[in-house]
Design a protein around this motif. Structure first.
Motif, short mmCIF file in Angstrom:
data_model
loop_
_atom_site.label_atom_id
_atom_site.label_comp_id
_atom_site.label_asym_id
_atom_site.label_seq_id
_atom_site.Cartn_x
_atom_site.Cartn_y
_atom_site.Cartn_z
N GLN A 1 0.86 -1.26 -0.17
CA GLN A 1 -0.05 -0.02 -0.13
C GLN A 1 0.93 1.30 0.04
O GLN A 1 0.40 2.37 0.64
CB GLN A 1 -1.11 0.12 1.20
N ASP A 2 1.76 1.22 -0.59
CA ASP A 2 2.82 2.31 -0.79
C ASP A 2 2.37 3.66 -1.33
O ASP A 2 2.39 4.82 -0.53
CB ASP A 2 3.99 2.03 -1.80
N LEU A 3 1.59 3.61 -2.14
CA LEU A 3 0.68 4.97 -2.83
C LEU A 3 -0.32 5.25 -1.76
O LEU A 3 -0.45 6.42 -1.77
CB LEU A 3 0.28 4.59 -4.03
N THR A 4 -0.74 4.32 -1.14
CA THR A 4 -2.12 4.91 -0.17
C THR A 4 -1.21 5.65 0.99
O THR A 4 -1.72 6.72 1.36
CB THR A 4 -2.54 3.64 0.62
N ALA A 5 -0.12 5.08 1.59
CA ALA A 5 0.78 6.02 2.70
C ALA A 5 1.10 7.34 1.92
O ALA A 5 0.82 8.21 2.81
CB ALA A 5 2.19 5.17 2.69
N LEU A 6 1.55 7.57 0.79
CA LEU A 6 1.80 8.63 0.17
C LEU A 6 0.59 9.52 0.08
O LEU A 6 0.62 10.91 0.24
CB LEU A 6 2.54 8.58 -1.13
N ALA A 7 -0.43 9.31 -0.19
CA ALA A 7 -1.75 9.97 -0.51
C ALA A 7 -1.94 10.55 0.96
O ALA A 7 -2.51 11.68 1.26
CB ALA A 7 -2.73 8.98 -1.02
N LEU A 8 -1.68 9.56 1.93
CA LEU A 8 -2.27 9.91 3.57
C LEU A 8 -1.16 11.11 3.87
O LEU A 8 -1.51 12.02 4.53
CB LEU A 8 -1.99 8.84 4.53
N ALA A 9 0.07 11.03 3.38
CA ALA A 9 1.21 11.98 3.75
C ALA A 9 0.76 13.49 2.98
O ALA A 9 0.83 14.38 3.61
CB ALA A 9 2.67 11.39 3.14
N ALA A 10 0.16 13.31 1.71
CA ALA A 10 -0.14 14.55 1.02
C ALA A 10 -1.29 15.14 1.89
O ALA A 10 -1.52 16.27 1.89
CB ALA A 10 -0.62 13.91 -0.54
N HIS A 11 -2.33 14.51 2.29
CA HIS A 11 -3.50 14.92 3.07
C HIS A 11 -2.94 15.58 4.42
O HIS A 11 -3.35 16.77 4.61
CB HIS A 11 -4.39 14.04 3.44
N LEU A 12 -1.78 15.06 4.96
CA LEU A 12 -1.18 15.67 6.21
C LEU A 12 -0.36 16.65 6.14
O LEU A 12 0.05 17.37 7.06
CB LEU A 12 -0.88 14.50 7.20
N ASP A 13 0.40 16.88 4.95
CA ASP A 13 1.40 17.74 4.79
C ASP A 13 1.44 19.26 5.63
O ASP A 13 0.17 19.81 5.28
CB ASP A 13 1.69 18.02 3.28
#
Length: 453
Positions: free
Chosen positions: A432-444
Motif C-alpha cells: 500500500q505504498d501509494l496509499t501511504a503517500l496519499a495520506l502524507a499528502a493529506h497531512l502535509d
C-alpha cells in the motif's frame, strides 16, 4: 520562486507546454549547489558538464515528442546506489575506489525515464550511522540549522532535498536511513514495500526509496523506479494501489512510546499528537497502542549487525581496516564477546519484530508514530547518544518496518521551538505504498519557507 524549487510534477507540466526548458532548470539547480554546497557538503561526484549535456538531450526529446516519464528532471542518487563509471566508497576511506561497472536497477530506471542524474549524495561510514559522519566525505549538515545533522544514512540526499538541489533524491534504508533524515529535514521520505524497488544487492532490511518535498513527487519517483529486475531475487512488480486514501473510518494506531530507546521529546510527541487529531477530524478512528517492540528485540538486532559489520571489517587488509571511523571500530570491538547463541538469537529477533508489526495490522490500517524520538542532534556526533555502545537507541520507531518489510513514509508534522522539522511516520500494510503517500499528502503541514539561501 527559483526553478530549482519547483516540484517534479510542476517541471514536467512546464516542459510539456514549452514554458521552461530542462537546460534552464539544471542551470538554476547548479547555481543553488554552487551557493550552498560549501556549507552543506551534501554531494559526491558532482558532474555539471554531464548534467548540462543530459539537459540539452532532454530538451531535444521534448521537442521531438519522445520524452520519458521523468525527462529533464534533476535527480540525485545516494553514493551506495551504483552508477556506471563512479566508485562506490560507502562513506568510508577504507573502501577501494573501483568504478562501478553498471547502473544499479534504480539508477537504470531513472536514466531510462530521462532523469538528469547530476550528482551522487553523501552517506556516513558504511551507512551504519544516522548522521553524516564519514572518513571519506566531508561532514554533511542540515540546511535548517548548520550546527545540526541532516540525519543518515541518506544524509546528503536529505540535505539536498531540503536545500532545493532539484526535486527528487534517492536513498537507501536498513533501519530508518531514508525516514530519519527526511523527518529531520522536513521531507517526505518513503521506505517502500521491500522489493518494490529492486536494490540489486539485497540483504536483510535494505530498501531503496525517494526523498522529496512533496508526496506527489515521491509517488512519481516510485512509479518510475519500481518493478521486477532479474538482478534482485527479492524484487516484485510495481505497486497496484492508487494515490488515494479514504479517511472516514480509517483505523489508525497511535504509537507515541516505542517502549525502548531514547525518551520521546515532548515537542515531538505534541506534533505527532496534533497529526492524530487532524486525522480524527477528517473521520479516522484513532486509538493509542502499546509499544510494538521490546528491549530484547532491539538488542538482538544490534548483536546481529555488530557481528556482521565486524566480519566485514576483519576481512579488510590491516592498512584499510585502520581507516575505518573510530566509533565504528569501537562498536564492533565487542563482537568477539558474543556467542553463536547470541548471534542466532539476535537474528531471530528480526523475525520477532516482523511478527509483532504484522499483528498490529490485523486490527489497524495505519500506524502513526514519530519518525525519531528527538529532533536533529549536533552534526559532529556519530550517534545521538554519543556512545558507540548504544548506537540504535533512536531507531525504535523506524527499524521494525525494515524487518517486517512494510512500507512507511514520513511527513512534516511541525517544527520545534528552535525551528527544526519534526517528522511523523505513517506505516501501512504491505503493497500500500501509494496509499501511504496519499495520506502524507493529506497531512502535509509544511508551513515554513524552505532553507534555500
Amino acid at each position: 520562486m527559483s526553478l530549482a524549487d519547483l516540484t517534479a510534477v510542476e517541471l514536467l507540466a512546464m516542459y510539456r507546454d514549452g514554458s521552461v526548458s530542462p537546460v534552464e532548470v539544471i542551470s538554476d539547480v547548479l547555481d543553488r549547489v554552487s551557493a550552498l554546497e560549501p556549507q552543506l557538503c551534501a554531494l559526491y561526484a558532482l558532474d555539471p558538464d554531464g548534467a548540462r549535456a543530459a539537459a540539452h538531450e532532454s530538451e531535444q526529446r521534448w521537442r521531438d515528442g519522445t520524452a520519458g516519464a521523468l525527462d529533464g528532471v534533476p535527480v540525485t542518487v545516494k553514493e551506495n546506489i551504483a552508477t556506471r563509471g563512479t566508485p562506490v566508497p560507502q562513506g568510508t576511506a577504507a573502501t577501494e575506489l573501483v568504478p562501478a561497472a553498471e547502473d544499479a536497477p534504480a539508477a537504470a530506471r531513472l536514466r531510462e525515464a530521462g532523469a538528469v542524474i547530476f550528482s551522487k549524495t553523501t552517506m556516513p561510514e558504511y551507512g551504519m550511522l544516522s548522521s553524516g559522519v564519514s572518513t571519506f566525505h566531508r561532514l554533511t549538515r542540515n540546511p535548517w540549522d548548520l550546527t545540526k545533522t541532516a540525519g543518515g544514512s541518506s544524509a546528503g540526499a536529505a540535505a539536498a532535498g531540503a536545500a532545493g538541489y532539484g526535486p527528487i533524491h534517492v536513498g537507501t534504508d536498513i533501519g530508518g536511513s531514508i525516514r530519519l533524515p527526511s523527518g529531520w529535514c522536513g521531507l517526505v521520505g518513503l521506505k517502500p514495500t521491500h522489493g518494490r524497488i529492486a536494490v540489486g544487492n539485497p540483504y536483510a532490511g535494505r530498501a531503496i526509496g525517494p526523498l522529496t518535498r512533496t508526496a506527489g513527487d515521491a509517488a512519481l519517483a516510485l512509479s518510475v523506479m519500481s518493478g521486477y529486475d532479474p538482478r534482485d531475487y527479492t524484487s516484485i512488480p510495481p505497486a497496484s494501489d492508487v494515490f488515494d486514501v479514504q479517511l472516514k473510518g480509517l483505523r489508525v494506531a497511535l504509537l507515541l512510546d516505542a517502549g525502548v530507546g531514547l525518551p520521546v521529546d515532548p515537542e515531538v510527541s505534541a506534533a505527532v499528537s496534533a497529526t492524530a487529531t487532524a486525522l480524527e477530524q477528517a473521520g479516522a478512528v484513532v486509538e493509542p497502542i502499546a509499544p510494538i517492540i521490546t528491549r530484547d528485540m532491539l538488542d538482538g538486532l544490534d548483536h546481529f549487525w555488530r557481528i556482521r559489520s565486524a566480519t566485514d571489517i576483519a576481512a579488510l587488509p590491516e592498512e584499510r581496516r585502520a581507516k575505518v571511523l573510530p566509533q565504528i571500530r569501537q562498536w564492533v570491538s565487542t563482537a568477539t564477546d558474543l556467542t553463536a547463541a547470541d548471534i542466532f538469537h539476535g537474528y531471530s529477533q528480526m523475525s520477532a519484530m516482523a511478527t509483532a508489526v504484522t499483528r498490529v495490522f490485523t486490527t489497524y490500517d495505519v500506524i502513526l508514530s514519530p519518525v525519531a524520538p528527538i529532533t536533529a542532534f549536533p552534526a559532529e556526533l556519530a550517534y545521538p547518544t554519543d556512545d558507540p555502545g548504544k548506537p540504535f537507541e533512536h531507531i525504535a520507531f523506524t527499524v521494525p518496518y525494515n524487518m517486517s518489510h512494510h512500507p512507511a513514509t514520513t511527513v512534516n508534522a511541525g517544527f520545534s521551538r528552535d525551528g527544526l522539522p519534526i517528522g511523523a511516520q505513517l506505516a501501512v500494510p504491505h503493497h500500500q505504498d501509494l496509499t501511504a503517500l496519499a495520506l502524507a499528502a493529506h497531512l502535509d503541514n509544511h508551513q515554513r519557507a524552505w532553507p534555500t539561501s
